[in-house]
Design a protein around this motif. Structure first.
Motif, PDB file in Angstrom:
ATOM      1  N   SER A  37       0.855  -1.210  -0.016  1.00  0.00           N
ATOM      2  CA  SER A  37      -0.035  -0.013  -0.095  1.00  0.00           C
ATOM      3  C   SER A  37       0.902   1.191   0.050  1.00  0.00           C
ATOM      4  CB  SER A  37      -0.914  -0.045   1.377  1.00  0.00           C
ATOM      5  OG  SER A  37      -1.678  -1.107   1.095  1.00  0.00           O
ATOM      6  N   PHE A  38       0.667   2.196  -0.857  1.00  0.00           N
ATOM      7  CA  PHE A  38       1.017   3.516  -0.951  1.00  0.00           C
ATOM      8  C   PHE A  38       0.028   4.538  -0.356  1.00  0.00           C
ATOM      9  CE2 PHE A  38       3.564   1.148  -3.970  1.00  0.00           C
ATOM     10  CZ  PHE A  38       4.989   1.428  -3.498  1.00  0.00           C
ATOM     11  N   TYR A  39       0.580   5.540   0.456  1.00  0.00           N
ATOM     12  CA  TYR A  39      -0.191   6.428   1.089  1.00  0.00           C
ATOM     13  C   TYR A  39       0.224   7.751   0.895  1.00  0.00           C
ATOM     14  CZ  TYR A  39      -1.868   2.287   3.822  1.00  0.00           C
ATOM     15  OH  TYR A  39      -2.416   1.293   4.061  1.00  0.00           O
ATOM     16  N   GLN A  40      -0.638   8.916   0.852  1.00  0.00           N
ATOM     17  CA  GLN A  40      -0.192  10.098   0.631  1.00  0.00           C
ATOM     18  C   GLN A  40      -0.697  10.933   1.767  1.00  0.00           C
ATOM     19  OE1 GLN A  40      -1.542  12.332  -3.069  1.00  0.00           O
ATOM     20  NE2 GLN A  40       0.289  13.764  -2.678  1.00  0.00           N
ATOM     21  N   LYS A  41      -0.174  12.032   2.496  1.00  0.00           N
ATOM     22  CA  LYS A  41      -0.423  12.836   3.473  1.00  0.00           C
ATOM     23  C   LYS A  41      -1.289  13.819   3.203  1.00  0.00           C
ATOM     24  CE  LYS A  41       1.562  15.091   7.509  1.00  0.00           C
ATOM     25  NZ  LYS A  41       2.755  15.514   8.081  1.00  0.00           N
ATOM     26  N   HIS A  42      -2.544  13.773   4.105  1.00  0.00           N
ATOM     27  CA  HIS A  42      -3.385  15.008   3.670  1.00  0.00           C
ATOM     28  C   HIS A  42      -3.730  15.561   4.994  1.00  0.00           C
ATOM     29  CE1 HIS A  42      -4.952  14.163  -0.300  1.00  0.00           C
ATOM     30  NE2 HIS A  42      -4.274  13.131  -0.273  1.00  0.00           N
ATOM     31  N   SER A  43      -3.698  16.887   5.091  1.00  0.00           N
ATOM     32  CA  SER A  43      -3.949  17.719   6.508  1.00  0.00           C
ATOM     33  C   SER A  43      -5.284  18.415   6.272  1.00  0.00           C
ATOM     34  CB  SER A  43      -2.682  18.389   6.912  1.00  0.00           C
ATOM     35  OG  SER A  43      -2.730  19.174   7.892  1.00  0.00           O
ATOM     36  N   HIS A  44      -6.142  17.967   7.268  1.00  0.00           N
ATOM     37  CA  HIS A  44      -7.589  18.856   7.174  1.00  0.00           C
ATOM     38  C   HIS A  44      -7.646  19.669   8.372  1.00  0.00           C
ATOM     39  CE1 HIS A  44      -9.027  16.697   3.453  1.00  0.00           C
ATOM     40  NE2 HIS A  44      -8.477  15.524   4.194  1.00  0.00           N
ATOM     41  N   LYS A 103      -4.679  20.588   3.391  1.00  0.00           N
ATOM     42  CA  LYS A 103      -3.194  20.673   2.392  1.00  0.00           C
ATOM     43  C   LYS A 103      -3.181  19.208   1.872  1.00  0.00           C
ATOM     44  CE  LYS A 103      -0.886  24.399   4.896  1.00  0.00           C
ATOM     45  NZ  LYS A 103       0.591  24.640   5.561  1.00  0.00           N
ATOM     46  N   VAL A 104      -2.611  19.108   0.665  1.00  0.00           N
ATOM     47  CA  VAL A 104      -2.174  17.931   0.301  1.00  0.00           C
ATOM     48  C   VAL A 104      -0.725  17.908  -0.078  1.00  0.00           C
ATOM     49  CG1 VAL A 104      -2.376  16.546  -1.755  1.00  0.00           C
ATOM     50  CG2 VAL A 104      -4.326  17.503  -1.125  1.00  0.00           C
ATOM     51  N   THR A 105       0.188  17.140   0.680  1.00  0.00           N
ATOM     52  CA  THR A 105       1.533  17.069   0.704  1.00  0.00           C
ATOM     53  C   THR A 105       2.217  16.113  -0.149  1.00  0.00           C
ATOM     54  OG1 THR A 105       1.791  15.482   2.419  1.00  0.00           O
ATOM     55  CG2 THR A 105       1.722  17.957   3.072  1.00  0.00           C
ATOM     56  N   ASN A 106       3.349  16.342  -0.493  1.00  0.00           N
ATOM     57  CA  ASN A 106       4.202  15.360  -1.300  1.00  0.00           C
ATOM     58  C   ASN A 106       4.654  14.208  -0.703  1.00  0.00           C
ATOM     59  OD1 ASN A 106       3.803  17.090  -3.735  1.00  0.00           O
ATOM     60  ND2 ASN A 106       5.848  18.111  -3.269  1.00  0.00           N
ATOM     61  N   SER A 115       0.642  18.579  -4.515  1.00  0.00           N
ATOM     62  CA  SER A 115       0.636  19.150  -3.698  1.00  0.00           C
ATOM     63  C   SER A 115      -0.332  20.520  -3.519  1.00  0.00           C
ATOM     64  CB  SER A 115       1.930  19.345  -2.922  1.00  0.00           C
ATOM     65  OG  SER A 115       2.581  20.378  -3.510  1.00  0.00           O
ATOM     66  N   ALA A 116      -1.053  20.566  -2.746  1.00  0.00           N
ATOM     67  CA  ALA A 116      -1.959  21.847  -3.020  1.00  0.00           C
ATOM     68  C   ALA A 116      -2.457  22.443  -1.699  1.00  0.00           C
ATOM     69  CB  ALA A 116      -3.365  21.486  -3.873  1.00  0.00           C
ATOM     70  N   THR A 117      -3.063  23.614  -1.483  1.00  0.00           N
ATOM     71  CA  THR A 117      -3.628  24.226  -0.323  1.00  0.00           C
ATOM     72  C   THR A 117      -4.997  24.742  -0.792  1.00  0.00           C
ATOM     73  OG1 THR A 117      -1.348  24.913   0.451  1.00  0.00           O
ATOM     74  CG2 THR A 117      -3.383  26.042   1.496  1.00  0.00           C
ATOM     75  N   LYS A 118      -5.887  24.266  -0.052  1.00  0.00           N
ATOM     76  CA  LYS A 118      -7.325  24.763  -0.258  1.00  0.00           C
ATOM     77  C   LYS A 118      -7.901  25.346   0.695  1.00  0.00           C
ATOM     78  CE  LYS A 118     -11.574  22.777  -2.740  1.00  0.00           C
ATOM     79  NZ  LYS A 118     -12.055  21.638  -2.877  1.00  0.00           N
ATOM     80  N   TYR A 119      -8.320  26.512   0.741  1.00  0.00           N
ATOM     81  CA  TYR A 119      -8.950  27.077   1.971  1.00  0.00           C
ATOM     82  C   TYR A 119     -10.584  26.731   2.275  1.00  0.00           C
ATOM     83  CZ  TYR A 119      -4.787  29.959   1.936  1.00  0.00           C
ATOM     84  OH  TYR A 119      -3.396  30.343   1.684  1.00  0.00           O
ATOM     85  N   THR A 120     -10.908  26.758   3.346  1.00  0.00           N
ATOM     86  CA  THR A 120     -12.061  26.368   3.705  1.00  0.00           C
ATOM     87  C   THR A 120     -13.185  27.556   3.656  1.00  0.00           C
ATOM     88  OG1 THR A 120     -12.109  26.741   5.974  1.00  0.00           O
ATOM     89  CG2 THR A 120     -11.510  24.340   5.161  1.00  0.00           C
TER      90      THR A 120
END
Length: 118
Positions: free
Chosen positions: A29-36, A42-45, A85-90
């Motif tokens: 399994s490969f995982y990508q870190k997402h911060s909410h 934020k979606v990180t690399n 990677s991206a930053t999305k504001y709420t």
């Protein structure tokens, strides 16, 4: 406090032998870190991976990998393409920014038209 979620990018069933129980049912399994958070998502690399045996449920660490497992891992690592990677504001962030702009504009209006108000 931001909530960190490891989202699955790619999963693969491997037919290599487990170094612990010698069973041929491994899961990669490969995982990508997402911060909410409350204000931003934020979606990180940052990409992590794990190989787990389906029979004995042990994590197979790189120290115990066989050359076959390493070759298969390298192949699947090339095919696991993470999101950019991206930053999305709420919406809460945008509401607070609009309120702050309104308060500052009201303050300037009151200061500039002080003599007309009274």
């Amino acid at each position: 406090m931001a909530k960190i979620i490891m989202e699955v990018i790619k999963e693969a069933e491997l037919t290599n032998n487990c170094p612990e129980c010698f069973n041929q049912e491994l899961k990669l399994s490969f995982y990508q870190k997402h911060s909410h958070g409350k204000f931003v998502h934020k979606v990180t690399n940052e990409v992590s991976s794990e190989i787990k045996c389906k029979k004995c449920f042990t994590l197979i660490y790189p120290v115990t990998w066989t050359p076959d497992i390493e070759r298969v891992f390298e192949y699947y690592q090339k095919t696991a393409i993470p999101q950019k990677s991206a930053t999305k504001y709420t919406s809460l962030f945008y509401i607070l920014v609009l309120i702050a702009i309104f308060i500052i504009a009201a303050g300037f209006y009151i200061v500039l038209n002080k003599e007309n108000l009274f």
